[in-house]
Motif scaffolding. Structure first.
Motif, PDB file in Angstrom:
ATOM      1  N   HIS A 111      -0.911  -0.231   3.483  1.00 56.86           N
ATOM      2  CA  HIS A 111       0.439  -0.479   3.793  1.00 56.86           C
ATOM      3  C   HIS A 111       1.158   0.969   3.167  1.00 56.86           C
ATOM      4  O   HIS A 111       0.385   1.823   2.488  1.00 56.86           O
ATOM      5  N   PRO A 112       2.267   1.263   3.812  1.00 54.33           N
ATOM      6  CA  PRO A 112       2.898   2.520   3.512  1.00 54.33           C
ATOM      7  C   PRO A 112       3.446   2.591   1.812  1.00 54.33           C
ATOM      8  O   PRO A 112       3.659   1.374   1.212  1.00 54.33           O
ATOM      9  N   HIS A 113       3.358   3.761   1.338  1.00 52.32           N
ATOM     10  CA  HIS A 113       3.539   3.818  -0.001  1.00 52.32           C
ATOM     11  C   HIS A 113       5.401   3.631  -0.419  1.00 52.32           C
ATOM     12  O   HIS A 113       5.988   4.448  -0.697  1.00 52.32           O
ATOM     13  N   TYR A 114       5.609   2.246  -0.174  1.00 49.64           N
ATOM     14  CA  TYR A 114       7.106   1.841  -0.296  1.00 49.64           C
ATOM     15  C   TYR A 114       7.143   1.885  -1.971  1.00 49.64           C
ATOM     16  O   TYR A 114       6.677   1.445  -2.763  1.00 49.64           O
ATOM     17  N   ASN A 115       8.479   2.628  -2.229  1.00 51.59           N
ATOM     18  CA  ASN A 115       8.915   2.885  -3.416  1.00 51.59           C
ATOM     19  C   ASN A 115       7.934   3.606  -4.379  1.00 51.59           C
ATOM     20  O   ASN A 115       7.867   3.271  -5.587  1.00 51.59           O
ATOM     21  N   ASN A 116       7.347   4.601  -3.550  1.00 48.42           N
ATOM     22  CA  ASN A 116       5.954   5.485  -4.167  1.00 48.42           C
ATOM     23  C   ASN A 116       5.167   4.571  -4.933  1.00 48.42           C
ATOM     24  O   ASN A 116       4.628   4.878  -6.023  1.00 48.42           O
ATOM     25  N   VAL A 128      -4.595 -16.706   5.905  1.00 48.10           N
ATOM     26  CA  VAL A 128      -3.148 -16.913   6.197  1.00 48.10           C
ATOM     27  C   VAL A 128      -2.504 -16.328   5.132  1.00 48.10           C
ATOM     28  O   VAL A 128      -1.547 -15.468   4.922  1.00 48.10           O
ATOM     29  N   TRP A 129      -2.705 -16.700   3.716  1.00 49.84           N
ATOM     30  CA  TRP A 129      -2.066 -15.952   2.393  1.00 49.84           C
ATOM     31  C   TRP A 129      -2.250 -14.655   2.672  1.00 49.84           C
ATOM     32  O   TRP A 129      -1.218 -13.928   2.244  1.00 49.84           O
ATOM     33  N   SER A 130      -3.362 -14.051   2.740  1.00 49.46           N
ATOM     34  CA  SER A 130      -3.406 -12.567   2.679  1.00 49.46           C
ATOM     35  C   SER A 130      -2.970 -12.006   3.752  1.00 49.46           C
ATOM     36  O   SER A 130      -2.337 -10.881   3.557  1.00 49.46           O
ATOM     37  N   LEU A 131      -3.051 -12.526   5.060  1.00 50.28           N
ATOM     38  CA  LEU A 131      -2.247 -12.017   5.969  1.00 50.28           C
ATOM     39  C   LEU A 131      -0.837 -11.803   6.081  1.00 50.28           C
ATOM     40  O   LEU A 131      -0.162 -10.904   6.246  1.00 50.28           O
ATOM     41  N   VAL A 132      -0.196 -12.905   5.243  1.00 47.39           N
ATOM     42  CA  VAL A 132       1.124 -12.756   4.807  1.00 47.39           C
ATOM     43  C   VAL A 132       1.481 -11.537   3.799  1.00 47.39           C
ATOM     44  O   VAL A 132       2.453 -11.047   4.278  1.00 47.39           O
ATOM     45  N   GLY A 133       0.716 -11.524   2.948  1.00 45.42           N
ATOM     46  CA  GLY A 133       0.863 -10.233   2.045  1.00 45.42           C
ATOM     47  C   GLY A 133       0.737  -9.137   2.809  1.00 45.42           C
ATOM     48  O   GLY A 133       1.303  -8.135   2.492  1.00 45.42           O
ATOM     49  N   ALA A 134      -0.218  -8.950   3.638  1.00 41.79           N
ATOM     50  CA  ALA A 134      -0.832  -7.662   4.304  1.00 41.79           C
ATOM     51  C   ALA A 134       0.632  -7.341   5.271  1.00 41.79           C
ATOM     52  O   ALA A 134       1.026  -6.214   5.262  1.00 41.79           O
ATOM     53  N   VAL A 135       0.974  -8.318   6.073  1.00 35.61           N
ATOM     54  CA  VAL A 135       2.156  -8.239   6.842  1.00 35.61           C
ATOM     55  C   VAL A 135       3.720  -7.928   6.207  1.00 35.61           C
ATOM     56  O   VAL A 135       4.024  -6.528   6.629  1.00 35.61           O
ATOM     57  N   ASP A 136       3.848  -8.536   5.366  1.00 30.67           N
ATOM     58  CA  ASP A 136       4.878  -8.196   4.367  1.00 30.67           C
ATOM     59  C   ASP A 136       5.045  -6.691   3.914  1.00 30.67           C
ATOM     60  O   ASP A 136       5.901  -5.709   3.975  1.00 30.67           O
ATOM     61  N   ALA A 137       3.526  -6.249   3.287  1.00 32.67           N
ATOM     62  CA  ALA A 137       3.601  -5.009   2.816  1.00 32.67           C
ATOM     63  C   ALA A 137       3.575  -3.945   3.940  1.00 32.67           C
ATOM     64  O   ALA A 137       4.157  -2.669   3.617  1.00 32.67           O
ATOM     65  N   ASN A 138       3.355  -4.156   5.221  1.00 34.13           N
ATOM     66  CA  ASN A 138       3.348  -3.140   6.090  1.00 34.13           C
ATOM     67  C   ASN A 138       4.498  -3.338   6.947  1.00 34.13           C
ATOM     68  O   ASN A 138       4.886  -2.921   7.966  1.00 34.13           O
ATOM     69  N   LEU A 139       5.635  -4.088   6.892  1.00 31.30           N
ATOM     70  CA  LEU A 139       6.896  -4.230   7.544  1.00 31.30           C
ATOM     71  C   LEU A 139       7.565  -2.850   7.663  1.00 31.30           C
ATOM     72  O   LEU A 139       8.049  -2.506   8.818  1.00 31.30           O
ATOM     73  N   PRO A 140       7.739  -1.973   6.704  1.00 30.45           N
ATOM     74  CA  PRO A 140       8.354  -0.491   6.880  1.00 30.45           C
ATOM     75  C   PRO A 140       7.359   0.143   8.170  1.00 30.45           C
ATOM     76  O   PRO A 140       8.092   0.866   8.912  1.00 30.45           O
ATOM     77  N   LEU A 148       5.604  -1.465  10.538  1.00 31.05           N
ATOM     78  CA  LEU A 148       5.538  -2.498  11.689  1.00 31.05           C
ATOM     79  C   LEU A 148       7.019  -2.601  12.445  1.00 31.05           C
ATOM     80  O   LEU A 148       7.046  -2.644  13.735  1.00 31.05           O
ATOM     81  N   VAL A 149       7.888  -2.983  11.727  1.00 27.85           N
ATOM     82  CA  VAL A 149       9.319  -3.079  12.230  1.00 27.85           C
ATOM     83  C   VAL A 149      10.541  -2.185  11.564  1.00 27.85           C
ATOM     84  O   VAL A 149      11.712  -2.355  11.523  1.00 27.85           O
ATOM     85  N   ASP A 150      10.034  -1.386  10.747  1.00 25.26           N
ATOM     86  CA  ASP A 150      10.850  -0.258  10.316  1.00 25.26           C
ATOM     87  C   ASP A 150      12.003  -0.734   9.271  1.00 25.26           C
ATOM     88  O   ASP A 150      13.075  -0.608   9.316  1.00 25.26           O
ATOM     89  N   ARG A 151      11.501  -1.877   8.375  1.00 29.65           N
ATOM     90  CA  ARG A 151      12.308  -2.450   7.443  1.00 29.65           C
ATOM     91  C   ARG A 151      11.486  -2.293   6.273  1.00 29.65           C
ATOM     92  O   ARG A 151      10.354  -2.647   6.031  1.00 29.65           O
ATOM     93  N   ALA A 152      12.110  -2.739   5.014  1.00 27.54           N
ATOM     94  CA  ALA A 152      11.499  -2.920   3.895  1.00 27.54           C
ATOM     95  C   ALA A 152      10.897  -4.370   3.556  1.00 27.54           C
ATOM     96  O   ALA A 152      11.176  -5.129   4.356  1.00 27.54           O
ATOM     97  N   PRO A 153       9.688  -4.311   2.851  1.00 30.36           N
ATOM     98  CA  PRO A 153       9.254  -5.683   2.604  1.00 30.36           C
ATOM     99  C   PRO A 153      10.161  -6.709   2.271  1.00 30.36           C
ATOM    100  O   PRO A 153      11.198  -6.419   1.349  1.00 30.36           O
ATOM    101  N   ILE A 154       9.645  -8.011   2.502  1.00 26.92           N
ATOM    102  CA  ILE A 154      10.625  -8.970   2.194  1.00 26.92           C
ATOM    103  C   ILE A 154      10.148  -9.561   0.656  1.00 26.92           C
ATOM    104  O   ILE A 154      11.148  -9.907   0.010  1.00 26.92           O
TER     105      ILE A 154
END
Length: 415
Positions: free
Chosen positions: A276-281, A326-338, A340-346
């Motif tokens: 995942h991108p280094h969101y918030n460093n 499913v659990w891990s995929l939710v965490g992976a998608v959330d961390a990669n939202l920046p 995937l869709v150019d927005r901050a993780p939820i």
């Protein structure tokens, strides 16, 4: 009878352990030692107790290492491990291998050999795999790096391949060089060398006596290259054995390859989360969350291969799906939202929230695997009329009896 179906439990009566070990080291050196060592154990000690004792030693090694290096930083962060910690890891791993090798011998001595023992043995092996990756990577000074992730993938892949092969061939096949024998001894040697020289960063292959004309690589890099060749060799070796078994039974030789995809999917989800991108460093791989993340991954893998082994001993369909994806995929998608869709993780909006989700993943993974083990053990012991940690069986009237009379001569105690 709740978790395992009645039909699957009935198939336990058809199960018979089959194994092949072609290792000269095992045949001529280790096996004579194991045959002697098992005689030191009283006949009232259950085989699964020996298995669990070996895993407990590894847990103690793991706890000791993180007592001295809780952030998993090693020398990079100014942490210098006491040499005796590495020596204890070396001895602990050798003892684990020894206990793991003699539990089957103890099962035959006590008349307790059966499918539960294989499941318990493989379950402990699956947990030990990730623990040893983490400890060996610390000893090799790989630490928080993609080298450690690569080690995790390679080691779990080898274990998955062995289980996949056993499911299709009906026997556990260990070649002339295998992970449970030579591989474990190599890791134990790495711990011992680390105890002498410190973490393996500067000790180079060119300094190794006897063998000449070696590439000028540090031992830690050389070990990673060796591991890559090991995975490639095991892949073709396992498929060769599976292909021969499928040809002998008149079945498709390509269909089993599809059953490698569950491992690819599960490992891919974990890697996707780590990239995942280094969101918030902040990134998991560069933070103290790295080890809890690997432990959660290891527990999910243990759950995955545990279901494979259960399918093997009960002659049930191969488990394609695991709900923990499913659990891990939710965490992976959330961390990669920046990305995937150019927005901050939820969910993982801050370092604190990221820590919460990683530790919650660890807790859920532990609970899921613990639930699986408990339910399977209860179903098998109730169905077969045996105990898990005591040498007892139920007679025809439902009363508990000692499996082997303590007064019986030694030759009559063996089955």
């Amino acid at each position: 009878m709740g978790f395992v179906s009645e039909r699957a439990l009935q198939n336990l009566h058809k199960y018979a352990y089959k194994g092949v070990d072609k290792s000269p080291l095992s045949k001529y050196v280790l096996n004579p030692f194991w045959t002697w060592f098992v005689t030191l154990w009283p006949l009232w000690v259950a085989p699964n107790t020996i298995t669990l004792s070996g895993l407990s030693i590894v847990f103690l090694n793991f706890a000791t290492l993180f007592f001295y290096d809780p952030a998993y930083l090693a020398e990079k962060g100014g942490v210098v491990m006491p040499n005796w910690v590495y020596f204890s890891c070396s001895i602990g791993l050798f003892l684990y291998q020894t206990f793991d090798a003699i539990d089957g011998k103890q099962a035959r001595r006590t008349g307790m050999a059966g499918p539960l023992g294989e499941m318990f043995d493989h379950g402990c092996d699956a947990m030990n795999t990730t623990l040893e990756v983490i400890m060996a990577s610390q000893a090799l000074n790989l630490g928080r790096s993609w080298w450690t992730v690569a080690s995790q993938i390679a080691t779990l892949a080898n274990f998955y391949l062995t289980t996949w092969e056993e499911y299709h061939t009906g026997q556990l096949f260990l070649g002339a060089f295998s992970g449970p024998v030579e591989g474990i001894l190599i890791i134990a040697a790495i711990y011992a060398i680390s105890g002498v020289y410190g973490m393996l960063t500067f000790l180079r292959l060119t300094n190794v006596p006897v063998v000449k004309e070696l590439p000028d690589l540090p031992l830690n890099d050389a070990f990673m290259v060796f591991g890559a060749f090991g995975v490639a060799y095991n892949l073709q070796s396992s498929y060769r054995n599976v292909r021969q078994a499928m040809l002998a039974s008149g079945k498709s030789t390509t269909q089993p390859l599809l059953l490698l995809l569950p491992f690819v999917v599960s490992a891919g989800i974990q890697v996707f989360w780590l990239t995942h991108p280094h969101y918030n460093n902040s990134a998991i791989i560069n933070s103290p969350l790295f080890v809890p993340f690997l432990c959660a991954w290891g527990l999910q893998f243990a759950h995955q291969v545990g279901r494979m082994i259960l399918a093997h001993v009960t002659s049930s369909p191969f488990p394609w799906w695991d709900w923990m994806w499913v659990w891990s995929l939710v965490g992976a998608v959330d961390a990669n939202l920046p990305m995937l869709v150019d927005r901050a993780p939820i969910i993982q909006t801050s370092e604190t929230n990221r820590a919460i989700i990683v530790y919650l993943t660890l807790a859920v993974s532990f609970a899921a695997y613990g639930r699986f083990c408990t339910l399977v053990i209860n179903d098998i012991t109730n169905f077969m009329g045996i105990a898990c940690f005591t040498v007892r069986k139920k007679d025809k009237d439902g009363n508990w009896q000692e499996s082997v009379p303590s007064s019986a001569p030694e030759d009559k105690k063996k089955s």
